[in-house]
Enzyme design. Structure first.
Site, PDB file in Angstrom:
ATOM      1  N   CYS A   1     -36.873  30.714  -8.512  1.00 28.29           N
ATOM      2  CA  CYS A   1     -37.019  31.380  -9.715  1.00 28.29           C
ATOM      3  C   CYS A   1     -36.311  30.378 -10.730  1.00 28.29           C
ATOM      4  O   CYS A   1     -35.178  29.742 -10.104  1.00 28.29           O
ATOM      5  CB  CYS A   1     -36.152  32.512 -10.044  1.00 28.29           C
ATOM      6  SG  CYS A   1     -36.217  33.173 -11.751  1.00 28.29           S
TER       7      CYS A   1
ATOM      8  N   HIS B   1     -43.340  38.967  -9.657  1.00 28.64           N
ATOM      9  CA  HIS B   1     -42.093  38.297  -9.977  1.00 28.64           C
ATOM     10  C   HIS B   1     -41.931  38.234 -11.657  1.00 28.64           C
ATOM     11  O   HIS B   1     -40.863  38.507 -12.274  1.00 28.64           O
ATOM     12  CB  HIS B   1     -42.187  36.850  -9.330  1.00 28.64           C
ATOM     13  CG  HIS B   1     -41.084  36.017  -9.544  1.00 28.64           C
ATOM     14  ND1 HIS B   1     -40.151  35.566  -8.728  1.00 28.64           N
ATOM     15  CD2 HIS B   1     -40.515  35.385 -10.904  1.00 28.64           C
ATOM     16  CE1 HIS B   1     -39.255  34.793  -9.160  1.00 28.64           C
ATOM     17  NE2 HIS B   1     -39.391  34.950 -10.515  1.00 28.64           N
ATOM     18  N   GLU B   2     -43.052  37.933 -12.440  1.00 24.86           N
ATOM     19  CA  GLU B   2     -42.921  37.742 -13.727  1.00 24.86           C
ATOM     20  C   GLU B   2     -42.844  38.899 -14.404  1.00 24.86           C
ATOM     21  O   GLU B   2     -42.167  39.221 -15.395  1.00 24.86           O
ATOM     22  CB  GLU B   2     -44.149  36.966 -14.296  1.00 24.86           C
ATOM     23  CG  GLU B   2     -44.430  35.529 -13.867  1.00 24.86           C
ATOM     24  CD  GLU B   2     -42.940  34.651 -14.009  1.00 24.86           C
ATOM     25  OE1 GLU B   2     -42.247  34.771 -14.694  1.00 24.86           O
ATOM     26  OE2 GLU B   2     -42.758  33.742 -12.628  1.00 24.86           O
TER      27      GLU B   2
ATOM     28  N   HIS C   1     -39.425  40.273 -14.293  1.00 26.86           N
ATOM     29  CA  HIS C   1     -38.580  39.416 -15.273  1.00 26.86           C
ATOM     30  C   HIS C   1     -38.467  40.454 -16.567  1.00 26.86           C
ATOM     31  O   HIS C   1     -37.532  40.562 -17.027  1.00 26.86           O
ATOM     32  CB  HIS C   1     -39.124  38.065 -15.631  1.00 26.86           C
ATOM     33  CG  HIS C   1     -38.448  37.229 -14.838  1.00 26.86           C
ATOM     34  ND1 HIS C   1     -37.052  36.772 -14.865  1.00 26.86           N
ATOM     35  CD2 HIS C   1     -38.927  36.117 -13.849  1.00 26.86           C
ATOM     36  CE1 HIS C   1     -37.077  35.560 -14.054  1.00 26.86           C
ATOM     37  NE2 HIS C   1     -37.963  35.458 -13.622  1.00 26.86           N
TER      38      HIS C   1
HETATM   39 NI    NI Z   1     -38.460  33.722 -12.134  1.00 27.22          NI
END
Ligand code: NI
Length: 212
Positions: free
Chosen positions: A123, A165-166, A169
């Site tokens: 990341c 993953h995004e 976030h």
């Molecule tokens: Ni990331």
């Protein structure tokens, strides 16, 4: 008490600042708060400028995804783009074809089934480290794109990893929250060598974790 800047003020300041933008690192609270739903808070031209800056910042890093909180903007917007794995064995094993540039607004995902894919990931906001994460292999993606068009599709393989993953976030979750911590490696030397193997089998054996 000083006034808390509005989202539009934050974006105006960001657009007047460094290009590519500075990427905030783990420990910054903006990475741990759920982002605000994007509901047209920005003028179309400002949104276009923000997205272009996010894309340039992602390319410069380089990375394959960037969420707005990573450049200090607490809005539920992310950009994705992946040239794919250069090595064809890696591309096949990791199901990592090229992913053309796209924008996710207010994304959500749900697993399609119980299948998981277990690989190293990193990341841009946890600079210098990689760890293994068992991600859903296929997810149902909903939300909008940058034009407001509704998304409703199934994404699989590495693109599904990037979507998870995004989207995480934007909910205040970092990949380390989901990682197998015995797999943690630095981004250089022996760690880089282990993480670049087509699968985490060697890392699992020498570091002592179950790669699934
Ligand atoms: Ni990331």
């Amino acid at each position: 008490m000083p006034d808390v800047p509005t989202v539009t003020e934050l974006v105006d300041r960001l657009l007047a600042g460094p290009d590519p933008a500075d990427i905030v690192q783990a420990g910054h609270p903006v990475l741990r708060r759920p982002a605000l739903r994007y509901d047209g808070q920005l003028d179309d031209a400002v949104l276009a400028d923000l997205l272009a800056l996010m894309r340039r910042t992602m390319h410069a890093a380089p990375g394959v995804g960037l969420a707005a909180p990573q450049i200090g903007i607490p809005l539920a917007i992310a950009v994705l783009e992946d040239p794919g794995a250069r090595d064809s064995e890696v591309a096949d094993l990791r199901e990592r074809p090229a992913l053309p540039y796209r924008v996710l607004v207010n994304p959500r995902y749900a697993p399609v089934d119980d299948e998981r894919a277990t690989f190293y990931e990193g990341c841009l906001s946890v600079r210098g480290w990689q760890a293994v994460v068992a991600r859903h292999r296929r997810v149902h993606l909903t939300g909008q794109d940058e034009t407001g068009r509704e998304l409703d599709e199934v994404v699989s393989g590495w693109p599904a990893r990037i979507v998870q993953h995004e989207t995480d976030h934007l909910l205040g979750t970092l990949y380390v929250d989901r990682a197998e911590m015995r797999s943690l490696v630095t981004d250089d030397g022996i760690g880089a060598a282990l993480a670049s193997e087509p699968t985490p089998a060697t890392a699992a054996r020498v570091l002592g974790f179950d790669a699934g």
